[in-house]
Write an enzyme that holds these catalytic residues in place. Structure first.
Site, PDB file in Angstrom:
ATOM      1  N   SER A 127       0.815  -1.232   0.000  1.00  0.00           N
ATOM      2  CA  SER A 127       0.000   0.000   0.000  1.00  0.00           C
ATOM      3  C   SER A 127       0.839   1.268   0.000  1.00  0.00           C
ATOM      4  O   SER A 127       1.888   1.342   0.650  1.00  0.00           O
ATOM      5  CB  SER A 127      -0.864  -0.010   1.265  1.00  0.00           C
ATOM      6  OG  SER A 127      -1.419   1.258   1.493  1.00  0.00           O
ATOM      7  N   GLU A 129       0.102   3.693   1.657  1.00  0.00           N
ATOM      8  CA  GLU A 129       0.096   4.135   3.056  1.00  0.00           C
ATOM      9  C   GLU A 129       1.463   3.868   3.708  1.00  0.00           C
ATOM     10  O   GLU A 129       1.834   4.533   4.668  1.00  0.00           O
ATOM     11  CB  GLU A 129      -1.034   3.393   3.784  1.00  0.00           C
ATOM     12  CG  GLU A 129      -1.249   3.732   5.244  1.00  0.00           C
ATOM     13  CD  GLU A 129      -1.872   5.089   5.518  1.00  0.00           C
ATOM     14  OE1 GLU A 129      -2.432   5.713   4.592  1.00  0.00           O
ATOM     15  OE2 GLU A 129      -1.770   5.541   6.677  1.00  0.00           O
ATOM     16  N   TYR A 160      -1.598   0.185  10.726  1.00  0.00           N
ATOM     17  CA  TYR A 160      -1.895  -0.489   9.451  1.00  0.00           C
ATOM     18  C   TYR A 160      -0.670  -0.448   8.544  1.00  0.00           C
ATOM     19  O   TYR A 160      -0.261  -1.470   7.971  1.00  0.00           O
ATOM     20  CB  TYR A 160      -3.090   0.199   8.780  1.00  0.00           C
ATOM     21  CG  TYR A 160      -3.303  -0.189   7.329  1.00  0.00           C
ATOM     22  CD1 TYR A 160      -3.960  -1.362   6.983  1.00  0.00           C
ATOM     23  CD2 TYR A 160      -2.841   0.641   6.288  1.00  0.00           C
ATOM     24  CE1 TYR A 160      -4.159  -1.716   5.647  1.00  0.00           C
ATOM     25  CE2 TYR A 160      -3.041   0.291   4.956  1.00  0.00           C
ATOM     26  CZ  TYR A 160      -3.692  -0.884   4.645  1.00  0.00           C
ATOM     27  OH  TYR A 160      -3.882  -1.228   3.321  1.00  0.00           O
TER      28      TYR A 160
HETATM   29  P1  NAP Z   1     -11.471  -4.558   1.889  1.00  0.00           P
HETATM   30  O1  NAP Z   1     -12.637  -4.216   1.036  1.00  0.00           O
HETATM   31  O2  NAP Z   1     -11.411  -4.070   3.283  1.00  0.00           O
HETATM   32  O3  NAP Z   1     -11.366  -6.177   1.902  1.00  0.00           O
HETATM   33  C1  NAP Z   1     -10.556  -6.854   2.833  1.00  0.00           C
HETATM   34  C2  NAP Z   1     -10.781  -8.347   2.694  1.00  0.00           C
HETATM   35  O4  NAP Z   1      -9.990  -9.016   3.668  1.00  0.00           O
HETATM   36  C3  NAP Z   1     -12.241  -8.798   2.932  1.00  0.00           C
HETATM   37  O5  NAP Z   1     -12.555  -9.837   2.044  1.00  0.00           O
HETATM   38  C4  NAP Z   1     -12.178  -9.322   4.353  1.00  0.00           C
HETATM   39  O6  NAP Z   1     -13.178 -10.284   4.647  1.00  0.00           O
HETATM   40  C5  NAP Z   1     -10.806  -9.982   4.326  1.00  0.00           C
HETATM   41  N1  NAP Z   1     -10.319 -10.290   5.660  1.00  0.00           N
HETATM   42  C6  NAP Z   1     -10.209  -9.465   6.720  1.00  0.00           C
HETATM   43  N2  NAP Z   1      -9.740 -10.121   7.782  1.00  0.00           N
HETATM   44  C7  NAP Z   1      -9.536 -11.404   7.393  1.00  0.00           C
HETATM   45  C8  NAP Z   1      -9.061 -12.568   8.034  1.00  0.00           C
HETATM   46  N3  NAP Z   1      -8.683 -12.557   9.329  1.00  0.00           N
HETATM   47  N4  NAP Z   1      -8.971 -13.733   7.333  1.00  0.00           N
HETATM   48  C9  NAP Z   1      -9.345 -13.762   6.029  1.00  0.00           C
HETATM   49  N5  NAP Z   1      -9.813 -12.686   5.354  1.00  0.00           N
HETATM   50  C10 NAP Z   1      -9.900 -11.523   6.041  1.00  0.00           C
HETATM   51  O7  NAP Z   1     -10.120  -4.116   1.185  1.00  0.00           O
HETATM   52  P2  NAP Z   1      -9.850  -3.751  -0.372  1.00  0.00           P
HETATM   53  O8  NAP Z   1     -10.095  -2.301  -0.575  1.00  0.00           O
HETATM   54  O9  NAP Z   1     -10.514  -4.750  -1.217  1.00  0.00           O
HETATM   55  O10 NAP Z   1      -8.275  -3.942  -0.434  1.00  0.00           O
HETATM   56  C11 NAP Z   1      -7.705  -5.223  -0.750  1.00  0.00           C
HETATM   57  C12 NAP Z   1      -6.289  -5.276  -0.197  1.00  0.00           C
HETATM   58  O11 NAP Z   1      -5.515  -4.240  -0.790  1.00  0.00           O
HETATM   59  C13 NAP Z   1      -6.185  -5.069   1.298  1.00  0.00           C
HETATM   60  O12 NAP Z   1      -5.100  -5.860   1.745  1.00  0.00           O
HETATM   61  C14 NAP Z   1      -5.838  -3.608   1.442  1.00  0.00           C
HETATM   62  O13 NAP Z   1      -5.144  -3.367   2.639  1.00  0.00           O
HETATM   63  C15 NAP Z   1      -4.951  -3.408   0.230  1.00  0.00           C
HETATM   64  N6  NAP Z   1      -4.937  -2.051  -0.342  1.00  0.00           N
HETATM   65  C16 NAP Z   1      -6.109  -1.426  -0.637  1.00  0.00           C
HETATM   66  C17 NAP Z   1      -6.072  -0.182  -1.242  1.00  0.00           C
HETATM   67  C18 NAP Z   1      -7.341   0.546  -1.598  1.00  0.00           C
HETATM   68  O14 NAP Z   1      -7.276   1.753  -1.842  1.00  0.00           O
HETATM   69  N7  NAP Z   1      -8.470  -0.149  -1.698  1.00  0.00           N
HETATM   70  C19 NAP Z   1      -4.831   0.424  -1.525  1.00  0.00           C
HETATM   71  C20 NAP Z   1      -3.661  -0.261  -1.210  1.00  0.00           C
HETATM   72  C21 NAP Z   1      -3.718  -1.518  -0.630  1.00  0.00           C
HETATM   73  P3  NAP Z   1     -14.609  -9.878   5.289  1.00  0.00           P
HETATM   74  O15 NAP Z   1     -15.485  -9.555   4.111  1.00  0.00           O
HETATM   75  O16 NAP Z   1     -14.992 -11.104   6.014  1.00  0.00           O
HETATM   76  O17 NAP Z   1     -14.389  -8.690   6.168  1.00  0.00           O
HETATM   77  N1  GDD Z   2     -12.298   7.177   6.285  1.00  0.00           N
HETATM   78  C1  GDD Z   2     -12.434   8.502   6.432  1.00  0.00           C
HETATM   79  N2  GDD Z   2     -13.579   8.985   6.996  1.00  0.00           N
HETATM   80  N3  GDD Z   2     -11.434   9.316   6.020  1.00  0.00           N
HETATM   81  C2  GDD Z   2     -11.617  10.650   6.144  1.00  0.00           C
HETATM   82  C3  GDD Z   2     -12.780  11.197   6.697  1.00  0.00           C
HETATM   83  C4  GDD Z   2     -13.807  10.323   7.157  1.00  0.00           C
HETATM   84  O1  GDD Z   2     -14.838  10.733   7.660  1.00  0.00           O
HETATM   85  N4  GDD Z   2     -12.671  12.545   6.666  1.00  0.00           N
HETATM   86  C5  GDD Z   2     -11.498  12.836   6.116  1.00  0.00           C
HETATM   87  N5  GDD Z   2     -10.835  11.690   5.817  1.00  0.00           N
HETATM   88  C6  GDD Z   2      -9.479  11.616   5.239  1.00  0.00           C
HETATM   89  C7  GDD Z   2      -8.540  10.692   5.993  1.00  0.00           C
HETATM   90  O2  GDD Z   2      -8.032  11.333   7.166  1.00  0.00           O
HETATM   91  C8  GDD Z   2      -7.487  10.440   4.922  1.00  0.00           C
HETATM   92  O3  GDD Z   2      -6.556  11.492   4.894  1.00  0.00           O
HETATM   93  C9  GDD Z   2      -8.286  10.480   3.618  1.00  0.00           C
HETATM   94  O4  GDD Z   2      -9.552  11.078   3.935  1.00  0.00           O
HETATM   95  C10 GDD Z   2      -8.531   9.106   3.006  1.00  0.00           C
HETATM   96  O5  GDD Z   2      -9.041   8.259   4.005  1.00  0.00           O
HETATM   97  P1  GDD Z   2      -9.597   6.782   3.648  1.00  0.00           P
HETATM   98  O6  GDD Z   2     -10.604   6.869   2.581  1.00  0.00           O
HETATM   99  O7  GDD Z   2      -9.979   6.132   4.938  1.00  0.00           O
HETATM  100  O8  GDD Z   2      -8.329   6.080   2.982  1.00  0.00           O
HETATM  101  P2  GDD Z   2      -6.799   5.983   3.468  1.00  0.00           P
HETATM  102  O9  GDD Z   2      -5.982   6.793   2.513  1.00  0.00           O
HETATM  103  O10 GDD Z   2      -6.645   6.247   4.901  1.00  0.00           O
HETATM  104  O11 GDD Z   2      -6.514   4.425   3.268  1.00  0.00           O
HETATM  105  C11 GDD Z   2      -6.932   3.755   2.071  1.00  0.00           C
HETATM  106  O12 GDD Z   2      -5.912   3.812   1.102  1.00  0.00           O
HETATM  107  C12 GDD Z   2      -4.699   3.123   1.453  1.00  0.00           C
HETATM  108  C13 GDD Z   2      -3.721   3.318   0.278  1.00  0.00           C
HETATM  109  O13 GDD Z   2      -3.055   4.541   0.406  1.00  0.00           O
HETATM  110  C14 GDD Z   2      -7.286   2.308   2.457  1.00  0.00           C
HETATM  111  O14 GDD Z   2      -7.911   1.668   1.356  1.00  0.00           O
HETATM  112  C15 GDD Z   2      -6.042   1.515   2.826  1.00  0.00           C
HETATM  113  O15 GDD Z   2      -6.396   0.141   3.004  1.00  0.00           O
HETATM  114  C16 GDD Z   2      -5.038   1.647   1.681  1.00  0.00           C
HETATM  115  O16 GDD Z   2      -3.865   0.921   1.949  1.00  0.00           O
END
Ligand code: NAP
Ligand code: GDD
Length: 361
Positions: A127, A129, A160
C-alpha cells in the site's frame, strides 16, 4: 484451466479480481471467514459460477491457511488481499491489525515454503500508506513536484502501514531467500461503487445518494435546504428547523486537506494479475499520477448532482481525525507502464461521477 486462490475475496478488490479471473477462464478458490452476517454481497452474482469455489478459513489461523493451500497445491497464483484495511480502525485495534494485515501474509508465505509451492506465484497487496509522511521531489525548470515511486523510503504513520511494511518485506524475503515467485503491488488508493462505506470517497457519495433520495421522498429541492440545529447537532432541513421529520444529518468528515492519488479499483486489479504474468517477480507502484484533496472530491461529487455549495452540507468532526495523518500521496508508476504495459483507464472525474451515479440508483 489455471487455478487461483484469493484471500480476501469478499472485499472490494477481491470481487473485481474474481470477475477478471473468471472472465479469463480461471478456476477461482475464494477464502471466506466465518462471521455472523453474510459477507458475499460483492460476489453474489458469481456464486452460481461453477468455476468459483469458496473455502472457509482465516488468514490469522496458520493451520487453516496451510490446509487450504495443501488442498490446492496446484494453484498457479495465490493473491493475498486479506487485511484489516481501515487506517483509522488500525489505531483503535492495532494488535488485530498486526495479526491480520502483517502476520497473515507470513502465514501464507511460510505455508507455501512448507508445501514446496515453488511453481505457484504469489501477490501481496502492499500500500501507498507505507510511505507515510515521505515523498521524493522532482525539480523542474520552473516548479517542483512531489511523488512516491518504488525507490521512495517508507516512513509508516499508522499501525496499518507498519503491518503492511512487515508483510511487504516478508514478501521480498521469501522471494530472495526461498526462491518463491512473490510480487508486491504498492497500490495507491483505489475506489469505485463497491468501496466500503466508511472510506472517505464512498462515505461522501453514499451520503449524497441518501440525501437526494430523502429530498425526493419529502418533496424538497436538494439545493433549497438550510443548515439548522445547534453547532453540535447540525442538520440540513427543507423548510423549518423545528420539524424533526424534515431534518437530515449533515455529512460528518475529518481532515479535508489530505491529498490522495485516487484511481478506479477495476483498473488496479488488472495490474495485480499482470504482475503475476511476468517471468520475474518484482514490486510495482500502481497509481494515476494525479493527486487531489478531499475538498476537491467533495466539490466534484456535490456539483455532479447540481449542488455547488458542498460546504453547506458538511461538518468537520474531530472524531474522524487520526492520531497521525498521511498528508500527501501522488504516485509515479512509470515502471508498471513500461514493464507491464499497464495504464489507468479512468480519470478522477469519471471515478467520482461513477460512484455518485451508482449511489443515486
Ligand atoms: P477490503 O474491502 O477491506 O477487503 C478486505 C478483505 O480481507 C475482505 O474480504 C475481508 O473479509 C478480508 N479479511 C479481513 N480479515 C480477514 C481474516 N482474518 N482472514 C481472512 N480474510 C480476512 O479491502 P480492499 O479495498 O478490497 O483492499 C484489498 C487489499 O488491498 C487489502 O489488503 C488492502 O489493505 C490493500 N490495499 C487497498 C487499497 C485501496 O485503496 N483499496 C490500496 C492499497 C492496498 P470480510 O469480508 O470477512 O471482512
Ligand atoms: N475514512 C475517512 N472517513 N477518512 C476521512 C474522513 C472520514 O470521515 N474525513 C477525512 N478523511 C481523510 C482521511 O483522514 C485520509 O486522509 C483520507 O480522507 C482518506 O481516508 P480513507 O478513505 O480512509 O483512505 P486511506 O488513505 O486512509 O486508506 C486507504 O488507502 C490506502 C492506500 O493509500 C485504504 O484503502 C487503505 O487500506 C489503503 O492501503
Amino acid at each position: 484451466m489455471k487455478k487461483a486462490i484469493i484471500f480476501g475475496i469478499t472485499g472490494q478488490d477481491g470481487s473485481h479480481l474474481t470477475d477478471l479471473l473468471l472472465e479469463k477462464d480461471y478456476e477461482v478458490i475464494g477464502v471466506t471467514r466465518r462471521v455472523s452476517v453474510d459477507t458475499t454481497s460483492r460476489i453474489s452474482t458469481l456464486l452460481e459460477n461453477k468455476n468459483l469455489k469458496l473455502e472457509s478459513g482465516d488468514i490469522t489461523d496458520a493451520h487453516s491457511v496451510i490446509n487450504i493451500l495443501k488442498n490446492h497445491q496446484d494453484a498457479a497464483e495465490v493473491y493475498n488481499l486479506a487485511a484489516q484495511s481501515h487506517v483509522a480502525v488500525s489505531f483503535k485495534q492495532p494488535a488485530l491489525t498486526w495479526d491480520i494485515t502483517g502476520k497473515g501474509c507470513l502465514n501464507i508465505l511460510q505455508a507455501m515454503v512448507d508445501l514446496d509451492m515453488k511453481k505457484s506465484r504469489f501477490y501481496q497487496a502492499s500500500s501507498s500508506e507505507m510511505y507515510g509522511k515521505n515523498y521524493d521531489v522532482e525539480v523542474g525548470m520552473t516548479s517542483e513536484s512531489k511523488y512516491q515511486d518504488e525507490d521512495t523510503k517508507f516512513i509508516p504513520q499508522s499501525p496499518y502501514a507498519i503491518a503492511k511494511c512487515a508483510a511487504h518485506y516478508m514478501t521480498r524475503l521469501y522471494r530472495e531467500g526461498y526462491g518463491l515467485h512473490t510480487s508486491a503491488g504498492i497500490l495507491f488508493n483505489h475506489e469505485g461503487p463497491r468501496r466500503g462505506e466508511n472510506f472517505v470517497t464512498r462515505k461522501i457519495t453514499k451520503w449524497i445518494g441518501d440525501y437526494i433520495k430523502w429530498c425526493n421522498t419529502k418533496g424538497i429541492m436538494p439545493e433549497d435546504s438550510i443548515a439548522c440545529g445547534t453547532e453540535e447537532e447540525l442538520y440540513v432541513a427543507g423548510r423549518t428547523s423545528r420539524d424533526q421529520d424534515l431534518q437530515f444529518p449533515k455529512l460528518r468528515l475529518g481532515n479535508l486537506d489530505a491529498y490522495r492519488d485516487w484511481g478506479y479499483a477495476g483498473d488496479y486489479c488488472e495490474a495485480m494479475w499482470m504482475m503475476l504474468q511476468q517471468d520475474q517477480p518484482d514490486d510495482y507502484v500502481i497509481c494515476t499520477g494525479e493527486t487531489h484533496t478531499v475538498r476537491e472530491f467533495l466539490q466534484i461529487a456535490f456539483s455532479s448532482v447540481g449542488l455547488n455549495k458542498w460546504d453547506k452540507f458538511v461538518t468537520v468532526d474531530p472524531e474522524f481525525y487520526r492520531p497521525a495523518e498521511v498528508d500527501y500521496l501522488r504516485g509515479d508508476c512509470s515502471k508498471a507502464k513500461e514493464k507491464l504495459g499497464w495504464n489507468p483507464k479512468h480519470s478522477f472525474e469519471d471515478l467520482v461521477k461513477m460512484m455518485v451515479m451508482s449511489d443515486l440508483s
